[in-house]
Design a protein around this motif. Structure first.
Motif, mmCIF file in Angstrom:
data_model
loop_
_atom_site.group_PDB
_atom_site.id
_atom_site.type_symbol
_atom_site.label_atom_id
_atom_site.label_comp_id
_atom_site.label_asym_id
_atom_site.label_seq_id
_atom_site.Cartn_x
_atom_site.Cartn_y
_atom_site.Cartn_z
ATOM 1 N N ALA A 45 0.812 -1.216 0.000
ATOM 2 C CA ALA A 45 0.000 0.000 0.000
ATOM 3 C C ALA A 45 0.842 1.260 0.000
ATOM 4 N N THR A 46 0.312 2.263 -0.671
ATOM 5 C CA THR A 46 0.789 3.629 -0.496
ATOM 6 C C THR A 46 -0.118 4.233 0.565
ATOM 7 N N VAL A 47 0.482 4.854 1.569
ATOM 8 C CA VAL A 47 -0.275 5.400 2.683
ATOM 9 C C VAL A 47 -0.140 6.926 2.657
ATOM 10 N N GLU A 48 -1.247 7.585 2.320
ATOM 11 C CA GLU A 48 -1.281 9.049 2.328
ATOM 12 C C GLU A 48 -1.498 9.473 3.772
ATOM 13 N N LEU A 107 2.359 20.065 -0.063
ATOM 14 C CA LEU A 107 2.616 18.754 -0.663
ATOM 15 C C LEU A 107 1.933 17.651 0.143
ATOM 16 N N VAL A 108 1.569 16.578 -0.550
ATOM 17 C CA VAL A 108 1.020 15.382 0.092
ATOM 18 C C VAL A 108 2.208 14.510 0.490
ATOM 19 N N PHE A 109 2.240 14.049 1.747
ATOM 20 C CA PHE A 109 3.338 13.173 2.161
ATOM 21 C C PHE A 109 2.791 11.829 2.619
ATOM 22 N N GLY A 110 3.655 10.812 2.525
ATOM 23 C CA GLY A 110 3.243 9.487 2.944
ATOM 24 C C GLY A 110 4.351 8.467 2.775
ATOM 25 N N GLU A 111 3.937 7.211 2.824
ATOM 26 C CA GLU A 111 4.885 6.093 2.762
ATOM 27 C C GLU A 111 4.308 4.964 1.922
ATOM 28 N N MET A 112 5.192 4.137 1.413
ATOM 29 C CA MET A 112 4.808 2.882 0.774
ATOM 30 C C MET A 112 5.161 1.784 1.766
#
Length: 159
Positions: free
Chosen positions: A137-140, A147-152
């Motif tokens: 998953a990509t987690v927004e 900017l939108v930040f998150g993690e995979m």
């Protein structure tokens, strides 16, 4: 090598609304268009807002999972609740996860960037661990400085 971490996670569940991706798995442009169209649809018709209303946190998950030899893609949230319009309860296993952090101008750009880094750079170069399937998953996680930040998050095993 791109910056990444390996992190131990407890098992968790994501409730998702999904579609089957019809493009060939090597057709990145086709897959991305299907995903962008899907996200526009779930935002416009209110299904994403409905999911977010029952979430246990502010994270929005873009989940990829192979189900019965089909490529599935889901918009999801962490929750203990259920919804009639939800199409799947996605179980993420306890274990080690490859975590790649990033940011983008939009959620789509964030997802494409993280997917490219994780599957195009980190995993092919990894010597100590490997992705052997299961949902990723990509987690927004939010927005900062426009900017939108998150993690995979990708479940991995030690080689």
């Amino acid at each position: 090598m791109t910056h990444y971490t390996l992190e131990e996670k407890e098992s968790f569940t994501v409730l998702g609304i999904g579609i089957e991706l019809k493009s060939d798995y090597t057709d990145y442009a086709g897959i991305n268009k299907e995903k962008v169209d899907f996200w526009q649809e779930v935002k416009q018709d209110g299904r994403l807002d409905t999911l977010k209303s029952i979430a246990t946190n502010d994270y929005i998950f873009a989940v990829n999972e192979a189900v019965n030899n089909k490529m599935m893609h889901y918009a999801g949230v962490m929750t203990e609740q259920s919804l009639p319009e939800a199409s799947r309860v996605i179980q993420f296993p306890k274990g080690e996860y490859l975590i790649v952090q990033g940011e983008g101008k939009t959620a789509d750009e964030l997802s494409n960037t993280l997917t490219g880094i994780a599957f195009g750079q980190v995993l092919p170069e990894a010597k100590d661990f490997a992705y052997v399937g299961g949902p990723n998953a990509t987690v927004e996680m939010g927005q900062r400085n426009g900017l939108v930040f998150g993690e995979m998050w990708i479940p991995v095993v030690r080689k």
